[in-house]
Design an enzyme around this catalytic site. Structure first.
Site, PDB file in Angstrom:
ATOM      1  N   GLY A 101       0.695  -1.298   0.015  1.00 19.94           N
ATOM      2  CA  GLY A 101       0.204  -0.050   0.102  1.00 19.94           C
ATOM      3  C   GLY A 101       0.852   1.174  -0.064  1.00 19.94           C
ATOM      4  O   GLY A 101       0.634   2.293   0.611  1.00 19.94           O
ATOM      5  N   ARG A 102       2.025   1.365  -0.479  1.00 17.91           N
ATOM      6  CA  ARG A 102       2.960   2.383  -0.579  1.00 17.91           C
ATOM      7  C   ARG A 102       3.358   2.921   0.733  1.00 17.91           C
ATOM      8  O   ARG A 102       3.899   3.866   0.968  1.00 17.91           O
ATOM      9  CB  ARG A 102       2.663   3.548  -1.400  1.00 17.91           C
ATOM     10  CG  ARG A 102       2.155   3.138  -2.884  1.00 17.91           C
ATOM     11  CD  ARG A 102       1.840   4.393  -3.718  1.00 17.91           C
ATOM     12  NE  ARG A 102       3.076   5.237  -3.542  1.00 17.91           N
ATOM     13  CZ  ARG A 102       3.929   5.110  -4.409  1.00 17.91           C
ATOM     14  NH1 ARG A 102       4.199   4.292  -5.359  1.00 17.91           N
ATOM     15  NH2 ARG A 102       4.929   6.032  -4.470  1.00 17.91           N
ATOM     16  N   LEU A 103       3.553   1.780   1.701  1.00 16.31           N
ATOM     17  CA  LEU A 103       3.816   2.130   3.235  1.00 16.31           C
ATOM     18  C   LEU A 103       5.152   1.874   3.390  1.00 16.31           C
ATOM     19  O   LEU A 103       5.751   0.628   3.871  1.00 16.31           O
ATOM     20  CB  LEU A 103       2.846   1.576   4.228  1.00 16.31           C
ATOM     21  CG  LEU A 103       1.362   2.011   4.204  1.00 16.31           C
ATOM     22  CD1 LEU A 103       0.460   1.113   5.433  1.00 16.31           C
ATOM     23  CD2 LEU A 103       1.140   3.499   4.415  1.00 16.31           C
TER      24      LEU A 103
END
Length: 203
Positions: free
Chosen positions: A181-183
């Protein structure tokens, strides 16, 4: 999830960025298909016009990151007038990236000689024959220069004076690891005298 992944990569607990980089490079050597030591090297002119290209990083230790090139090339000329540079390693198979920036100095001639003569004969001939970054009329001209040098030097090929080695002494090293999640996880090490300060960054 992110913290577990970072523990596996060693960056969460790392205090020494050079040792961590060496660990990540070793991981890349076991998983990256081609040239895990390949790196994008960015240089700039004295008035700040940037350029970037891929080179091979040949050695890393506590002094910094070593690479070799033709000093008459664009990057050699830029390093001569603006001795600062940045590197970006991207290991796609591992979903990891390392960014390095700092000052650049030339390596001693004896170190450069030793590395130059460790390369294959053809690579030495190619380095001696190439007027890197200058206009080349045709490939035939380059091949003719190689044959001429091969005949001229049947034994050891002398290292051209313009073929030199450089050391990038890092002031900042940033480690990036892909997250769901682009974390993503990002950790920045900044030099503080002989020590390093470490901070986590927003992705």
């Amino acid at each position: 999830m992110g913290e577990v992944a970072m523990d596996e990569s060693g960056v969460e607990s790392a205090g020494d960025p050079i040792a961590l980089f060496q660990r990540w490079l070793k991981d890349a050597e076991g998983g990256e298909l081609n040239d895990p030591e390949a790196v994008a090297l960015a240089t700039a002119t004295a008035d700040g016009i940037p350029s970037v290209r891929m080179v091979l990083m040949k050695r890393v230790d506590n002094d910094g990151f070593r690479f070799y090139t033709n000093a008459g090339s664009q990057k050699g000329a830029e390093l001569g007038e603006n001795p600062r540079a940045a590197m970006c390693f991207h290991w796609k198979s591992l979903r990891r990236q390392v960014r390095v920036s700092g000052t650049v100095t030339e390596l001693p001639a004896e170190d450069v000689d030793k590395y130059f003569h460790s390369r294959s004969r053809l690579s030495q001939l190619g380095a001696a024959a190439s007027q890197q970054s200058r206009v080349l009329v045709s490939r035939e001209v380059l091949e003719a220069r190689v044959k001429e040098l091969e005949a001229k030097f049947p034994g050891e090929i002398p290292r051209p004076d313009y073929w030199r080695g450089y050391l990038l002494r890092p002031e900042r090293i940033e480690f990036w690891k892909d997250g769901a999640g682009r974390l993503h996880d990002r950790f920045l090490f900044s030099r503080d005298g002989d020590a390093w300060r470490k901070k986590r960054l927003f992705p």
